[in-house]
Design a protein around this motif. Structure first.
Motif, PDB file in Angstrom:
ATOM      1  N   ARG A  77      74.125  16.457 122.960  1.00 28.71           N
ATOM      2  CA  ARG A  77      73.787  17.752 122.183  1.00 28.71           C
ATOM      3  C   ARG A  77      73.293  17.574 120.777  1.00 28.71           C
ATOM      4  NH1 ARG A  77      75.544  20.691 118.528  1.00 28.71           N
ATOM      5  NH2 ARG A  77      77.095  19.228 117.680  1.00 28.71           N
ATOM      6  N   SER A  78      74.149  16.606 119.897  1.00 29.26           N
ATOM      7  CA  SER A  78      73.705  16.531 118.326  1.00 29.26           C
ATOM      8  C   SER A  78      72.435  15.914 118.418  1.00 29.26           C
ATOM      9  CB  SER A  78      74.765  15.765 117.988  1.00 29.26           C
ATOM     10  OG  SER A  78      74.898  14.285 118.338  1.00 29.26           O
ATOM     11  N   ASP A  79      72.197  14.834 119.356  1.00 28.59           N
ATOM     12  CA  ASP A  79      70.634  14.269 119.256  1.00 28.59           C
ATOM     13  C   ASP A  79      69.818  15.508 119.287  1.00 28.59           C
ATOM     14  OD1 ASP A  79      69.654  11.473 118.644  1.00 28.59           O
ATOM     15  OD2 ASP A  79      68.559  12.154 120.573  1.00 28.59           O
ATOM     16  N   HIS A  80      69.946  16.143 120.183  1.00 31.72           N
ATOM     17  CA  HIS A  80      68.783  17.210 120.606  1.00 31.72           C
ATOM     18  C   HIS A  80      68.850  18.164 119.581  1.00 31.72           C
ATOM     19  CE1 HIS A  80      67.530  16.408 124.950  1.00 31.72           C
ATOM     20  NE2 HIS A  80      68.760  15.378 124.829  1.00 31.72           N
ATOM     21  N   THR A  81      69.822  18.593 118.985  1.00 27.25           N
ATOM     22  CA  THR A  81      69.865  19.450 117.907  1.00 27.25           C
ATOM     23  C   THR A  81      69.278  18.943 116.670  1.00 27.25           C
ATOM     24  OG1 THR A  81      71.918  20.454 118.635  1.00 27.25           O
ATOM     25  CG2 THR A  81      71.263  20.897 116.353  1.00 27.25           C
ATOM     26  N   GLY A  82      69.488  17.489 116.384  1.00 24.39           N
ATOM     27  CA  GLY A  82      68.599  17.016 115.372  1.00 24.39           C
ATOM     28  C   GLY A  82      67.126  17.004 115.540  1.00 24.39           C
ATOM     29  N   ALA A  83      66.890  16.773 116.991  1.00 24.02           N
ATOM     30  CA  ALA A  83      65.461  16.546 117.328  1.00 24.02           C
ATOM     31  C   ALA A  83      64.614  17.989 117.406  1.00 24.02           C
ATOM     32  CB  ALA A  83      65.260  15.891 118.704  1.00 24.02           C
ATOM     33  N   ASP A  84      65.330  18.929 117.633  1.00 25.35           N
ATOM     34  CA  ASP A  84      64.777  20.217 117.745  1.00 25.35           C
ATOM     35  C   ASP A  84      64.519  20.746 116.170  1.00 25.35           C
ATOM     36  OD1 ASP A  84      64.742  20.586 120.256  1.00 25.35           O
ATOM     37  OD2 ASP A  84      66.588  21.657 120.277  1.00 25.35           O
ATOM     38  N   GLY A  85      65.244  20.243 115.173  1.00 27.02           N
ATOM     39  CA  GLY A  85      64.925  20.628 113.773  1.00 27.02           C
ATOM     40  C   GLY A  85      63.833  19.931 112.953  1.00 27.02           C
ATOM     41  N   MET A  86      63.254  18.724 113.705  1.00 27.20           N
ATOM     42  CA  MET A  86      62.313  17.955 112.892  1.00 27.20           C
ATOM     43  C   MET A  86      60.980  18.622 113.283  1.00 27.20           C
ATOM     44  SD  MET A  86      63.557  14.131 114.447  1.00 27.20           S
ATOM     45  CE  MET A  86      62.650  13.170 113.333  1.00 27.20           C
ATOM     46  N   PRO A  87      60.059  18.253 112.500  1.00 27.80           N
ATOM     47  CA  PRO A  87      58.573  18.765 112.548  1.00 27.80           C
ATOM     48  C   PRO A  87      57.957  18.005 113.784  1.00 27.80           C
ATOM     49  CG  PRO A  87      59.069  17.551 110.596  1.00 27.80           C
ATOM     50  CD  PRO A  87      60.194  17.743 111.080  1.00 27.80           C
ATOM     51  N   GLN A  88      57.002  18.807 114.248  1.00 27.37           N
ATOM     52  CA  GLN A  88      56.147  18.069 115.718  1.00 27.37           C
ATOM     53  C   GLN A  88      55.186  17.449 114.950  1.00 27.37           C
ATOM     54  OE1 GLN A  88      57.158  18.102 118.682  1.00 27.37           O
ATOM     55  NE2 GLN A  88      59.136  19.179 117.844  1.00 27.37           N
ATOM     56  N   PRO A  89      54.830  16.368 115.539  1.00 30.49           N
ATOM     57  CA  PRO A  89      53.650  15.662 115.193  1.00 30.49           C
ATOM     58  C   PRO A  89      52.354  16.470 115.474  1.00 30.49           C
ATOM     59  CG  PRO A  89      54.287  14.480 117.221  1.00 30.49           C
ATOM     60  CD  PRO A  89      55.267  15.680 116.681  1.00 30.49           C
TER      61      PRO A  89
END
Length: 91
Positions: A77-89
């Motif tokens: 859950r925390s990894d996906h939450t962090g990934a969702d907040g990152m800008p997309q390439p």
């Protein structure tokens, strides 16, 4: 996030290993008390204590397996939450 691919599987494997150990302990039945003559009370007490300790270990293994699974879900859950907040390439 390439390292995410292995961790949940490894955590689940650990939980399953703990559950397997607990199941093996759960399947052990108390052996009949041997004829120990005058020492029968001491032998019976020792067997009862061993069975009680085994039950305690089994309960601890079940609990640990559950906690590993909770940690696995939180990790994902925390990894996906962090990934969702990152800008997309850029594409």
């Amino acid at each position: 996030m390439s390292d995410l691919l292995n961790v949940p599987g490894e955590m689940e494997a650990l939980a399953q290993s703990l559950e397997s150990g607990a199941a093996a302990l759960d399947e052990i039945s108390t052996a009949p008390t041997a004829n120990a003559g005058e020492s029968i009370g001491i032998v019976a007490d020792a067997v009862a204590r061993l069975a009680g300790a085994s039950a305690g270990v089994s309960g601890g293994l079940h609990q640990a397996a559950g906690e590993v699974r909770v940690a696995k879900h939180e990790y994902v859950r925390s990894d996906h939450t962090g990934a969702d907040g990152m800008p997309q390439p850029p594409r």
